[in-house]
Design a protein around this motif. Structure first.
Motif, short mmCIF file in Angstrom:
data_model
loop_
_atom_site.label_atom_id
_atom_site.label_comp_id
_atom_site.label_asym_id
_atom_site.label_seq_id
_atom_site.Cartn_x
_atom_site.Cartn_y
_atom_site.Cartn_z
N ASP A 167 0.83 -1.21 0.00
CA ASP A 167 0.00 0.00 0.00
C ASP A 167 0.86 1.26 0.00
O ASP A 167 0.67 2.16 -0.82
CB ASP A 167 -0.89 0.07 1.26
CG ASP A 167 -1.99 -0.94 1.29
OD1 ASP A 167 -2.34 -1.51 0.25
OD2 ASP A 167 -2.53 -1.15 2.40
N LYS A 211 -7.38 2.71 5.81
CA LYS A 211 -8.30 2.53 4.69
C LYS A 211 -8.03 1.30 3.82
O LYS A 211 -8.97 0.60 3.45
CB LYS A 211 -8.26 3.79 3.82
CG LYS A 211 -9.26 3.81 2.70
CD LYS A 211 -9.25 5.14 1.96
CE LYS A 211 -10.29 5.14 0.86
NZ LYS A 211 -10.30 6.39 0.12
N TYR A 212 -6.78 1.04 3.47
CA TYR A 212 -6.50 0.06 2.43
C TYR A 212 -6.04 -1.32 2.90
O TYR A 212 -6.35 -2.31 2.24
CB TYR A 212 -5.45 0.61 1.46
CG TYR A 212 -5.93 1.80 0.68
CD1 TYR A 212 -7.00 1.68 -0.20
CD2 TYR A 212 -5.34 3.04 0.84
CE1 TYR A 212 -7.46 2.77 -0.92
CE2 TYR A 212 -5.79 4.14 0.13
CZ TYR A 212 -6.85 4.00 -0.75
OH TYR A 212 -7.31 5.08 -1.44
N SER A 227 -2.84 3.55 4.42
CA SER A 227 -2.71 2.10 4.49
C SER A 227 -3.36 1.57 5.77
O SER A 227 -4.18 0.65 5.73
CB SER A 227 -1.25 1.68 4.44
OG SER A 227 -1.13 0.28 4.62
#
Length: 152
Positions: A71, A131-132, A128
């Motif tokens: 990420d 959210k990801y 990262s």
């Protein structure tokens, strides 16, 4: 009791599968996923393992590290940041003597080299973490995850 049925593969979900094969008569296994790349898992010598692979709990930390690393690198590349070196150190704390002994605290240290703006690095890591990164989301309900970073 656990349900012994395989996971249904329905349209709205991405399915993932790994196969674990016992390599010896102790605790050495070879795990293979869709990528086809084999990973070795083994138990500690003190329980009869042969130190021929990572421990399962180490692999969880490795998965977290890999997930957030991908990420952060992707985000920094989109921000036109020059990354000359990228490393992570992940420290996991588990309760001694507990069974099971899940991680209670995890600290990730991002070590970066290059022409990097500290604000952009922090923003990439925050994205990262918040959210990801699916691995972070998996740990978050029961584990306190913190991070720090250094730019050289």
């Amino acid at each position: 009791m656990l349900d012994s049925q395989p996971v249904d593969t329905v349209q709205e979900f991405n399915t993932m599968q790994v196969e674990l094969v016992r390599v010896d008569d102790a605790f050495h296994f070879e795990a293979i996923g869709k990528s086809g790349v084999a990973q070795h898992i083994d138990g500690a010598v003190d329980i009869g393992g042969h130190n021929a692979g990572a421990r399962p709990m180490e692999m969880l930390l490795m998965g977290l590290a890999g997930c957030t690393a991908i990420d952060v690198i992707l985000i920094l590349q989109k921000q036109k940041q020059q990354i000359d070196d990228f490393r992570l150190k992940v420290d996991g704390l588990r309760e001694k003597g507990a069974v099971p002994a899940p991680f209670k605290k995890i600290h990730i240290t991002y070590l970066l080299k290059g022409q990097l703006n500290a604000d952009k690095v922090k923003r990439a890591i925050d994205l990262s973490m918040d959210k990801y990164c699916s691995a972070t989301a998996q740990f978050r309900p029961s584990t306190d995850i913190t991070y720090s970073f250094e730019i050289a």
